[in-house]
Motif scaffolding. Structure first.
Motif, PDB file in Angstrom:
ATOM      1  N   THR A 125       0.870  -1.191   0.000  1.00  0.00           N
ATOM      2  CA  THR A 125       0.000   0.000   0.000  1.00  0.00           C
ATOM      3  C   THR A 125       0.899   1.230   0.000  1.00  0.00           C
ATOM      4  O   THR A 125       2.114   1.112  -0.004  1.00  0.00           O
ATOM      5  N   TRP A 126       0.250   2.424   0.052  1.00  0.00           N
ATOM      6  CA  TRP A 126       1.034   3.637   0.345  1.00  0.00           C
ATOM      7  C   TRP A 126       0.589   4.263   1.669  1.00  0.00           C
ATOM      8  O   TRP A 126       0.784   5.431   1.916  1.00  0.00           O
ATOM      9  N   TRP A 127      -0.001   3.416   2.511  1.00  0.00           N
ATOM     10  CA  TRP A 127      -0.441   3.910   3.821  1.00  0.00           C
ATOM     11  C   TRP A 127       0.686   3.706   4.826  1.00  0.00           C
ATOM     12  O   TRP A 127       0.626   2.829   5.684  1.00  0.00           O
ATOM     13  N   GLY A 145       1.798  10.159  -0.593  1.00  0.00           N
ATOM     14  CA  GLY A 145       0.349  10.256  -0.766  1.00  0.00           C
ATOM     15  C   GLY A 145      -0.078   9.941  -2.188  1.00  0.00           C
ATOM     16  O   GLY A 145       0.657  10.185  -3.150  1.00  0.00           O
ATOM     17  N   ALA A 146      -1.287   9.365  -2.306  1.00  0.00           N
ATOM     18  CA  ALA A 146      -1.893   9.026  -3.587  1.00  0.00           C
ATOM     19  C   ALA A 146      -1.047   8.031  -4.386  1.00  0.00           C
ATOM     20  O   ALA A 146      -1.202   7.919  -5.605  1.00  0.00           O
ATOM     21  N   GLY A 147      -0.139   7.349  -3.725  1.00  0.00           N
ATOM     22  CA  GLY A 147       0.696   6.371  -4.423  1.00  0.00           C
ATOM     23  C   GLY A 147       1.746   7.024  -5.299  1.00  0.00           C
ATOM     24  O   GLY A 147       2.247   6.417  -6.258  1.00  0.00           O
ATOM     25  N   SER A 148       2.109   8.280  -4.962  1.00  0.00           N
ATOM     26  CA  SER A 148       3.021   9.029  -5.826  1.00  0.00           C
ATOM     27  C   SER A 148       4.379   8.331  -5.990  1.00  0.00           C
ATOM     28  O   SER A 148       5.012   8.476  -7.023  1.00  0.00           O
ATOM     29  N   ASN A 149       4.824   7.576  -5.008  1.00  0.00           N
ATOM     30  CA  ASN A 149       6.048   6.774  -5.182  1.00  0.00           C
ATOM     31  C   ASN A 149       5.715   5.292  -5.348  1.00  0.00           C
ATOM     32  O   ASN A 149       6.438   4.550  -6.006  1.00  0.00           O
ATOM     33  N   ALA A 150       4.607   4.888  -4.728  1.00  0.00           N
ATOM     34  CA  ALA A 150       4.278   3.459  -4.692  1.00  0.00           C
ATOM     35  C   ALA A 150       3.998   2.887  -6.079  1.00  0.00           C
ATOM     36  O   ALA A 150       4.402   1.768  -6.387  1.00  0.00           O
ATOM     37  N   LYS A 151       3.317   3.677  -6.916  1.00  0.00           N
ATOM     38  CA  LYS A 151       2.899   3.104  -8.200  1.00  0.00           C
ATOM     39  C   LYS A 151       4.096   2.714  -9.067  1.00  0.00           C
ATOM     40  O   LYS A 151       4.083   1.668  -9.714  1.00  0.00           O
ATOM     41  N   ALA A 152       5.145   3.558  -9.046  1.00  0.00           N
ATOM     42  CA  ALA A 152       6.337   3.230  -9.844  1.00  0.00           C
ATOM     43  C   ALA A 152       7.056   2.023  -9.234  1.00  0.00           C
ATOM     44  O   ALA A 152       7.522   1.126  -9.950  1.00  0.00           O
ATOM     45  N   ALA A 181      -4.990  -0.667  -5.166  1.00  0.00           N
ATOM     46  CA  ALA A 181      -5.153   0.066  -6.428  1.00  0.00           C
ATOM     47  C   ALA A 181      -6.478   0.806  -6.333  1.00  0.00           C
ATOM     48  O   ALA A 181      -7.199   0.665  -5.345  1.00  0.00           O
ATOM     49  N   HIS A 182      -6.779   1.613  -7.351  1.00  0.00           N
ATOM     50  CA  HIS A 182      -8.060   2.321  -7.341  1.00  0.00           C
ATOM     51  C   HIS A 182      -9.044   1.650  -8.286  1.00  0.00           C
ATOM     52  O   HIS A 182      -8.679   1.277  -9.407  1.00  0.00           O
ATOM     53  N   ALA A 183     -10.289   1.556  -7.833  1.00  0.00           N
ATOM     54  CA  ALA A 183     -11.348   1.057  -8.706  1.00  0.00           C
ATOM     55  C   ALA A 183     -11.453   1.983  -9.909  1.00  0.00           C
ATOM     56  O   ALA A 183     -11.270   3.186  -9.784  1.00  0.00           O
ATOM     57  N   HIS A 197      -7.087  10.211  -8.312  1.00  0.00           N
ATOM     58  CA  HIS A 197      -7.068   8.946  -7.591  1.00  0.00           C
ATOM     59  C   HIS A 197      -7.619   7.802  -8.432  1.00  0.00           C
ATOM     60  O   HIS A 197      -8.467   7.011  -7.995  1.00  0.00           O
ATOM     61  N   GLY A 198      -7.114   7.767  -9.672  1.00  0.00           N
ATOM     62  CA  GLY A 198      -7.206   6.570 -10.495  1.00  0.00           C
ATOM     63  C   GLY A 198      -8.550   6.120 -11.014  1.00  0.00           C
ATOM     64  O   GLY A 198      -8.622   5.115 -11.703  1.00  0.00           O
ATOM     65  N   ALA A 199      -9.631   6.832 -10.682  1.00  0.00           N
ATOM     66  CA  ALA A 199     -10.937   6.321 -11.114  1.00  0.00           C
ATOM     67  C   ALA A 199     -11.286   6.753 -12.537  1.00  0.00           C
ATOM     68  O   ALA A 199     -11.949   6.025 -13.269  1.00  0.00           O
TER      69      ALA A 199
END
Ligand code: GAL
Length: 425
Positions: free
Chosen positions: A41-43, A76-83, A100-102, A384-386
């Motif tokens: 996660t990015w939490w 926040g918002a997966g700004s590092n996590a997604k990569a 991930a985001h729906a 946020h990915g939607a």
């Protein structure tokens, strides 16, 4: 003895560094130990980590024999996590489950065949009966469902410091009816001596502010049309929104580039700004700072967006090749359960994705969000990915980031048009 203890302590520290907030490397799980689940996660800190911890506590009580391995990547918002996640998936080293985001973002992972169909789990747990039909639709691709939502967040919320507004002679409980009315209030607050009345943070938080203004100026239908090509990115409505956005940026703190969302919200919590536009994960930050909705702070739908719910949902997946598939399924089972959703959402600021939750278990802000979600027009969040696939939202984010320094409205519109052309072609 002392030596042995310090070696042990060192080993423990290394272990913690690997398991907690990893850099997205191996994540520190052991593929040969079936009693582990590595959750990405990015939490990683603050109120978001508190939400994750509450969920893990419930997971531990439902599955006491399975060890939770925390592979959170801060930002926040997966700004590092997604990569970090993308590189793990590409190198065939997936975590057991990832956030991930729906919506459109999920479609990226589905198209790349990186996540598994969970339709059987939905049938087994009866999940189609407990999640709203709208949400199921956003999670379904070609008749299959690939993730389990943990929550629903709202992205068009303005967080308001009541005392700062009162000192400027403004009634904090009355939301301005339009962006123009809000801009005149911002000026009043500035005139009352608050240098930067609108708190903002790093690039994605700017994109979220622009998204809010686009909804206000285009309306729900016009905004939704941006994502299927029926609203042009150089239409008058978008030009008005960019102009409004430019005016709003005249009221923000100048150190925004280095601030994540929580630091920007903190400026409002501390009474150093009047407003912050943020998703309702900020609710957790305000309450965990000891503030009460309706007293020290309040919220409104961002001016001009009343009656619209800018939607996003965090949703957990089962990657292809997950080393601990069974334990990952257990994690998904806890997330989908009434107990798991309550444990998580009461702390996270979001509302449960399940429809059988009891509003009385939640705070006043969340009760208002539940009511809006049930009655408002739902649109999909960009930041946020939607609304848009990752490549498209990254292009928009870069354009917005560049605008922060050059403030060139025409260049921003041109970049938005180009991003849409390449995404929709
Ligand atoms: C969103 C996510 C939320 C919250 C927020 C800030 O993308 O859906 O749960 O974590 O980012 O990090």
């Amino acid at each position: 003895m002392r030596k042995r203890m310090s070696i042990l302590a060192g080993a423990l520290a290394v272990g913690l560094a690997l398991t907690g907030c990893s850099s997205g490397g191996s994540g520190g799980s052991d593929p040969d130990n079936p009693d582990q689940v590595e959750v990405f996660t990015w939490w990683a800190s603050g109120s978001e980590k508190a939400g994750l911890d509450a969920l893990v506590e419930e997971f531990n009580s439902q599955y006491p024999d399975i060890e939770f391995i925390n592979a959170a990547v801060a930002g926040g918002a997966g700004s590092n996590a997604k990569a970090a996640l993308a590189s793990r998936l590409e190198s065939g080293n997936p975590p057991d489950t990832f956030q991930a985001h729906a919506g459109a973002e999920l479609s990226d992972y589905i198209a790349a065949e990186q996540i598994q169909d969970l339709s059987n789990l939905y049938d087994e747990l009866g999940l189609k009966d407990v999640f709203p039909a709208d949400l199921i639709e956003r999670l379904t691709v070609d008749g299959k469902i690939y993730s389990v939502p943990s929550n629903i967040h709202r992205a068009n919320v303005t967080w308001v410091n009541t005392e700062v507004l009162e000192s400027a002679g403004i009634d904090p409980m009355k939301a301005p009816e339009s962006i123009d009315a809000w801009i005149s209030d911002l000026q009043k607050v500035k005139d009352s001596g608050v240098d930067a009345p609108l708190a903002i943070g790093t690039e994605w938080t700017q994109m979220q502010l622009l998204e809010n203004v686009l909804i206000a100026d285009l309306g729900a239908e016009g905004y939704a049309g941006l994502w299927d090509g029926s609203t042009a990115w150089d239409s008058d409505g978008v030009k008005t929104a960019v102009d409004h956005y430019d005016q709003l940026m005249n009221f923000v703190n100048q150190d925004y580039a280095g601030l994540d969302w929580d630091a920007a919200s903190q400026i409002v919590i501390d009474g150093n700004a009047a407003y912050n536009v943020m998703g309702d994960w900020a609710e957790a930050a305000f309450t965990q700072a000891g503030q009460t909705w309706g007293t020290e702070y309040t919220t409104w739908p961002t001016p001009g967006t009343d009656g619209v719910f800018d939607f996003l949902a965090d949703s957990f997946t089962l990657p292809v090749g997950a080393p601990h598939e069974e334990a990952a399924t257990d994690w998904l089972t806890t997330i989908s359960s009434a107990e798991g959703q309550k444990a998580f959402n009461t702390v996270k600021g979001s509302i449960p994705a399940r429809t059988d939750a009891d509003p009385a278990d939640y705070g006043e802000y969340q009760q208002s969000a539940m009511e809006s979600f049930a009655n408002d027009t739902i649109v999909s969040s960009l930041a946020h990915g939607a609304a848009a696939p990752i490549a498209w939202s990254s292009d928009i984010s870069s354009a917005v980031g560049k605008f922060g320094s050059d403030r060139d409205k025409d260049a921003l519109i041109q970049a938005l048009v180009a991003a849409a052309e390449s995404a929709l072609s």
